[in-house]
Design a protein around this motif. Structure first.
Motif, mmCIF file in Angstrom:
data_model
loop_
_atom_site.group_PDB
_atom_site.id
_atom_site.type_symbol
_atom_site.label_atom_id
_atom_site.label_comp_id
_atom_site.label_asym_id
_atom_site.label_seq_id
_atom_site.Cartn_x
_atom_site.Cartn_y
_atom_site.Cartn_z
ATOM 1 N N ALA A 103 118.976 -72.773 26.009
ATOM 2 C CA ALA A 103 119.482 -71.664 26.817
ATOM 3 C C ALA A 103 118.373 -70.673 27.138
ATOM 4 C CB ALA A 103 120.618 -70.950 26.085
ATOM 5 N N ASN A 104 117.521 -70.378 26.163
ATOM 6 C CA ASN A 104 116.430 -69.425 26.396
ATOM 7 C C ASN A 104 115.403 -69.991 27.377
ATOM 8 O OD1 ASN A 104 115.560 -71.382 24.582
ATOM 9 N ND2 ASN A 104 114.767 -69.950 23.064
ATOM 10 N N TYR A 105 115.027 -71.252 27.192
ATOM 11 C CA TYR A 105 114.013 -71.866 28.045
ATOM 12 C C TYR A 105 114.515 -72.030 29.475
ATOM 13 C CZ TYR A 105 110.426 -75.191 29.546
ATOM 14 O OH TYR A 105 109.403 -75.822 30.220
ATOM 15 N N ALA A 106 115.731 -72.575 29.626
ATOM 16 C CA ALA A 106 116.275 -72.785 30.967
ATOM 17 C C ALA A 106 116.450 -71.461 31.700
ATOM 18 C CB ALA A 106 117.606 -73.536 30.880
ATOM 19 N N ALA A 107 116.951 -70.441 30.986
ATOM 20 C CA ALA A 107 117.130 -69.129 31.617
ATOM 21 C C ALA A 107 115.790 -68.554 32.059
ATOM 22 C CB ALA A 107 117.827 -68.171 30.647
ATOM 23 N N SER A 108 114.776 -68.708 31.222
ATOM 24 C CA SER A 108 113.464 -68.149 31.565
ATOM 25 C C SER A 108 112.849 -68.865 32.756
ATOM 26 C CB SER A 108 112.527 -68.214 30.354
ATOM 27 O OG SER A 108 112.140 -69.552 30.063
ATOM 28 N N LYS A 109 113.022 -70.180 32.823
ATOM 29 C CA LYS A 109 112.433 -70.932 33.922
ATOM 30 C C LYS A 109 113.174 -70.677 35.235
ATOM 31 C CE LYS A 109 108.936 -72.795 31.895
ATOM 32 N NZ LYS A 109 107.564 -72.445 32.318
ATOM 33 N N ALA A 110 114.488 -70.461 35.164
ATOM 34 C CA ALA A 110 115.232 -70.090 36.366
ATOM 35 C C ALA A 110 114.807 -68.707 36.839
ATOM 36 C CB ALA A 110 116.728 -70.124 36.080
ATOM 37 N N ALA A 111 114.620 -67.788 35.891
ATOM 38 C CA ALA A 111 114.165 -66.437 36.246
ATOM 39 C C ALA A 111 112.768 -66.479 36.846
ATOM 40 C CB ALA A 111 114.186 -65.536 35.020
ATOM 41 N N GLN A 112 111.943 -67.385 36.379
ATOM 42 C CA GLN A 112 110.596 -67.533 36.926
ATOM 43 C C GLN A 112 110.653 -67.900 38.409
ATOM 44 O OE1 GLN A 112 108.295 -70.718 35.120
ATOM 45 N NE2 GLN A 112 106.558 -69.335 34.840
ATOM 46 N N VAL A 113 111.595 -68.762 38.766
ATOM 47 C CA VAL A 113 111.758 -69.130 40.173
ATOM 48 C C VAL A 113 112.204 -67.921 40.983
ATOM 49 C CG1 VAL A 113 113.073 -70.549 41.803
ATOM 50 C CG2 VAL A 113 112.191 -71.564 39.695
ATOM 51 N N GLY A 114 113.137 -67.133 40.450
ATOM 52 C CA GLY A 114 113.560 -65.917 41.148
ATOM 53 C C GLY A 114 112.416 -64.944 41.336
ATOM 54 N N LEU A 115 111.545 -64.850 40.338
ATOM 55 C CA LEU A 115 110.366 -63.996 40.445
ATOM 56 C C LEU A 115 109.452 -64.485 41.556
ATOM 57 C CD1 LEU A 115 108.573 -61.710 39.278
ATOM 58 C CD2 LEU A 115 107.682 -63.393 37.638
ATOM 59 N N VAL A 116 109.246 -65.795 41.628
ATOM 60 C CA VAL A 116 108.406 -66.374 42.675
ATOM 61 C C VAL A 116 108.960 -66.051 44.060
ATOM 62 C CG1 VAL A 116 107.812 -68.597 43.743
ATOM 63 C CG2 VAL A 116 107.348 -68.209 41.324
ATOM 64 N N LYS A 117 110.268 -66.192 44.226
ATOM 65 C CA LYS A 117 110.886 -65.924 45.530
ATOM 66 C C LYS A 117 110.665 -64.465 45.946
ATOM 67 C CE LYS A 117 113.022 -69.990 46.004
ATOM 68 N NZ LYS A 117 112.810 -70.932 47.116
ATOM 69 N N SER A 118 110.762 -63.547 44.986
ATOM 70 C CA SER A 118 110.575 -62.129 45.302
ATOM 71 C C SER A 118 109.120 -61.807 45.601
ATOM 72 C CB SER A 118 111.069 -61.270 44.135
ATOM 73 O OG SER A 118 112.458 -61.439 43.941
ATOM 74 N N LEU A 119 108.207 -62.341 44.773
ATOM 75 C CA LEU A 119 106.783 -62.084 44.998
ATOM 76 C C LEU A 119 106.324 -62.667 46.326
ATOM 77 C CD1 LEU A 119 105.261 -62.714 41.449
ATOM 78 C CD2 LEU A 119 106.024 -60.558 42.466
ATOM 79 N N MET A 120 106.904 -63.808 46.712
ATOM 80 C CA MET A 120 106.563 -64.398 48.004
ATOM 81 C C MET A 120 106.806 -63.405 49.131
ATOM 82 S SD MET A 120 108.373 -65.707 50.853
ATOM 83 C CE MET A 120 109.951 -66.291 50.229
ATOM 84 N N ARG A 121 107.934 -62.729 49.093
ATOM 85 C CA ARG A 121 108.256 -61.777 50.155
ATOM 86 C C ARG A 121 107.335 -60.554 50.110
ATOM 87 N NH1 ARG A 121 112.746 -63.225 52.720
ATOM 88 N NH2 ARG A 121 114.108 -64.763 51.713
#
Length: 235
Positions: free
Chosen positions: A138-156
């Motif tokens: 749960a911790n790893y999957a949540a962190s990796k999903a959040a990492q993708v959300g971070l990437v999407k925001s930084l891209m913009r």
């Protein structure tokens, strides 16, 4: 001209394969590590815990002094601390999240603070389980999903400065960490991959170097599965 490349957690596994691929392509490569200096020929190794922003700043200062401003950042440093929900400690959750998400945030913030006259590339190594989840992670999957959300925001945020930001989502890859899994778990992973095998670190490195190449200047905000078809259909 060679570019300044930083691969966090580049002392072994996927990170080391990425660092060596950039070095072999003639780039100026630095890695971060937390414990023992790996002493990889032709690569600058800097001790740094990416969960500590002060250590991140100090590492960048050293790398910039030796190689110039970081132009390609690969946020690869990551950890696991697996357990079922009822047995997962607060510390295990925070440590995984702080490393995988906080570490990516700290190094991306520091890299983007320095001028990149010809644009830059930030590539995060997430995981194919990010959109799917996994028992005991749960911790790893949540962190990796959040990492993708971070990437999407930084891209913009960074696109106006000609800095692209992408994520790679590896499936099961043959590394020391993977070798530590039980035969039963590994067999389950292989069964989920249509190609019927694990990936190799060099196959991830090849995708990373492509995203950093002139051929990928219009690739931005992508979460790219590299998993043999295991979970990519979910994205």
């Amino acid at each position: 001209m060679s570019r300044s490349v930083l691969v966090t957690g580049g002392n072994r596994g996927i990170g080391r394969a990425i660092a060596e691929a950039f070095r072999d392509a003639g780039e100026k490569v630095a890695i971060t590590y937390r414990k023992e200096d790996p002493e990889i020929p032709g690569i600058l190794a800097v001790r740094c815990d990416v969960t500590d922003s002060r250590q991140v700043d100090a590492a960048f200062d050293e790398i910039e002094a030796r190689h110039g401003n970081v132009e390609i950042l690969v946020a690869n440093a990551g950890v696991t601390a697996d357990n079922m929900l009822e047995d997962m400690s607060d510390e295990a959750f925070r440590h995984v999240y702080d490393t995988n998400v906080g570490g990516t945030f700290y190094v991306a913030r520091r890299a983007s603070a320095a001028p990149m006259p010809d644009g830059g590339r930030i590539i995060a190594i997430s995981s194919a389980i990010a959109p799917y989840g996994a028992y005991g992670q749960a911790n790893y999957a949540a962190s990796k999903a959040a990492q993708v959300g971070l990437v999407k925001s930084l891209m913009r945020e960074l696109a106006p400065r000609n800095i692209t930001v992408n994520a790679i989502l590896p499936g099961p890859i043959q590394t020391d960490m993977y070798d530590d899994l039980s035969d039963e778990v590994k067999a389950g992973h292989i069964a989920s991959v249509p190609l019927g095998r694990c990936g190799q670190p060099a196959e991830i490195a090849g995708v990373v170097t492509f995203l950093a190449s002139p051929q990928a200047t219009f690739v931005n905000g992508v979460a790219l599965p590299v998993d043999g078809g295991a979970l990519g259909h979910l994205i």
